[in-house]
Scaffold this motif. Structure first.
Motif, short mmCIF file in Angstrom:
data_model
loop_
_atom_site.label_atom_id
_atom_site.label_comp_id
_atom_site.label_asym_id
_atom_site.label_seq_id
_atom_site.Cartn_x
_atom_site.Cartn_y
_atom_site.Cartn_z
N LEU A 1 -4.30 10.01 3.43
CA LEU A 1 -3.06 9.27 3.71
C LEU A 1 -2.58 8.63 2.41
CD1 LEU A 1 -4.52 7.10 6.65
CD2 LEU A 1 -3.54 9.40 6.84
N ASP A 2 -1.72 9.31 1.69
CA ASP A 2 -1.34 8.77 0.38
C ASP A 2 0.17 8.52 0.30
OD1 ASP A 2 -1.93 7.85 -2.15
OD2 ASP A 2 -1.85 9.83 -3.09
N GLY A 3 0.52 7.56 -0.56
CA GLY A 3 1.92 7.33 -0.89
C GLY A 3 2.57 6.12 -0.24
N ASN A 4 1.77 5.28 0.41
CA ASN A 4 2.35 4.08 1.03
C ASN A 4 3.05 3.19 0.00
OD1 ASN A 4 1.12 4.91 3.35
ND2 ASN A 4 -0.48 3.34 3.35
N GLY A 5 2.38 3.00 -1.13
CA GLY A 5 2.90 2.09 -2.16
C GLY A 5 4.21 2.60 -2.74
N ARG A 6 4.23 3.88 -3.10
CA ARG A 6 5.44 4.46 -3.70
C ARG A 6 6.59 4.50 -2.70
NH1 ARG A 6 2.49 9.71 -5.63
NH2 ARG A 6 0.89 8.76 -4.31
N ARG B 1 4.31 -3.28 -1.85
CA ARG B 1 3.36 -2.23 -1.44
C ARG B 1 2.81 -2.49 -0.05
NH1 ARG B 1 1.28 1.19 -5.11
NH2 ARG B 1 -0.66 1.30 -3.93
N HIS C 1 1.92 -0.21 3.46
CA HIS C 1 0.65 -0.10 4.21
C HIS C 1 0.87 -0.39 5.70
CE1 HIS C 1 -1.43 0.67 0.59
NE2 HIS C 1 -1.38 -0.56 0.11
N ALA D 1 -8.62 6.29 4.67
CA ALA D 1 -7.78 5.08 4.69
C ALA D 1 -8.11 4.10 3.57
CB ALA D 1 -7.91 4.38 6.04
N ASN E 1 -10.89 1.96 -4.11
CA ASN E 1 -9.69 1.15 -3.82
C ASN E 1 -9.90 -0.36 -3.99
OD1 ASN E 1 -8.40 3.45 -1.31
ND2 ASN E 1 -7.76 3.23 -3.42
N ARG F 1 -7.93 -2.37 -6.77
CA ARG F 1 -6.53 -2.83 -6.64
C ARG F 1 -6.47 -4.36 -6.68
NH1 ARG F 1 -3.63 1.56 -2.78
NH2 ARG F 1 -4.36 3.36 -3.95
N GLU G 1 -3.44 -7.08 -2.78
CA GLU G 1 -3.32 -5.83 -2.02
C GLU G 1 -4.56 -5.58 -1.16
OE1 GLU G 1 -1.97 -2.36 -4.17
OE2 GLU G 1 -2.37 -1.03 -2.48
N LEU H 1 -4.78 -5.31 2.93
CA LEU H 1 -5.37 -4.16 3.63
C LEU H 1 -6.44 -4.62 4.61
CD1 LEU H 1 -5.53 -1.60 0.69
CD2 LEU H 1 -4.28 -1.27 2.83
C1 IPE Z 1 -2.49 5.19 0.43
O1 IPE Z 1 -1.34 4.80 -0.22
C2 IPE Z 1 -3.21 4.06 1.13
C3 IPE Z 1 -4.42 3.58 0.43
C4 IPE Z 1 -5.02 4.17 -0.56
C5 IPE Z 1 -5.00 2.34 0.93
P1 IPE Z 1 -1.38 4.23 -1.69
O2 IPE Z 1 -1.60 2.77 -1.63
O3 IPE Z 1 -2.38 4.98 -2.52
O4 IPE Z 1 0.07 4.51 -2.18
P2 IPE Z 1 0.51 5.06 -3.60
O5 IPE Z 1 -0.28 6.31 -3.86
O6 IPE Z 1 0.22 3.99 -4.59
O7 IPE Z 1 1.96 5.33 -3.46
#
Ligand code: IPE
Ligand code: IPE
Ligand code: MG
Length: 235
Positions: A11-16, A25, A29, A55, A60, A63, A67, A71
């Protein structure tokens, strides 16, 4: 449509996704977590038997404190809510990863959720939390070495399925299809052993926007793959 038995998703890309909307960000999430609920319904509807999602990785924790705390708060809420979702979808939920790193109340919620859902069989839903494939192998091999040292296991008896039994995914079939959202094409320490013969599907769609149509597209692409397992294609 031939539906894969086991789908794994990074599950990637929530932040972007959030940043593109001018939002923090953490908003990404929250939306990503909501999408997890929907995708479980979709999987069940499509007849997928196993779903494993990545997840939170062992990496992670790097971070920002803000953040990571956000989470953890989300996990607390989600784990509680997941009891209802498990009941609705008749899904058995299992957390894979090293949960000893989490606060006691989170660990307790995990125990409650797993216990509540343990007899359901419609969908087997694995959530990887503080999961890293290398860490999983280290933890498993430590237990295996202890069993050997204490005489419960003879080295010459060790086979591929012996190793599988020491992994967090013991008893769960290997994924047929791995999906990673949001453009990156890497595993980031996810299921290194288990993905040996899995088909990979990468999409630029960020996780909060990955809905049923996208899932169907991934399954249709998978349907056109020619899986061989080292053999020769039968004509
Ligand atoms: C995925 O989204 C969720 C987690 C890793 C917790 P990201 O937080 O990695 O989002 P991007 O990749 O920075 O956009
Ligand atoms: C992988 O995503 C882990 C999860 C989705 C939980 P990351 O966003 O952490 O991976 P990298 O840092 O891009 O490799
Ligand atoms: Mg990411």
């Amino acid at each position: 449509m031939n539906v894969p038995n086991h789908i794994a998703i990074i599950l990637d890309g929530n932040g972007r996704w959030a940043k593109a909307k001018g939002m923090p960000r953490s908003y990404g999430h929250v939306k990503g977590c909501a999408n997890l609920e929907t995708i479980c319904d979709d999987m069940k509807e499509l007849g997928v038997k196993y779903l494993t999602v990545y997840a939170f990785s062992t990496e992670n924790w790097k971070r920002s404190r803000e953040e990571v705390e956000g989470l953890m708060k989300l996990f607390r809420n989600y784990l509680k809510k997941c009891i209802k979702i498990a009941e609705k979808n008749k899904m058995k939920v299992k957390i894979i990863g090293d949960i000893s790193a989490f606060d006691a109340d989170i660990r307790q919620k995990i125990v409650e959720l797993e216990e509540f859902s343990k007899d359901y069989t419609e969908l087997h839903f694995q959530i990887a939390l503080n999961y890293g494939s290398r860490d999983e192998i280290v933890r498993g091999m430590r237990r295996m070495a202890l069993d050997a040292a204490e005489g419960r296991l003879r080295p010459e008896e060790i086979e591929e399925n012996t190793i599988e039994n020491y992994l967090d995914t013991a008893g769960i079939p290997d994924p047929d299809l791995l999906i990673r959202t949001s453009g990156e094409q890497r595993l980031s320490n996810f299921l290194l052993w288990q993905l040996a013969y899995t088909e990979f599907y990468f999409t630029d769609v960020p996780w909060p926007d990955f809905h049923k149509e996208e899932l169907v597209k991934a399954i249709e692409t998978y349907n056109h793959r020619d899986r061989r397992y080292g053999g020769v294609k039968e004509e």
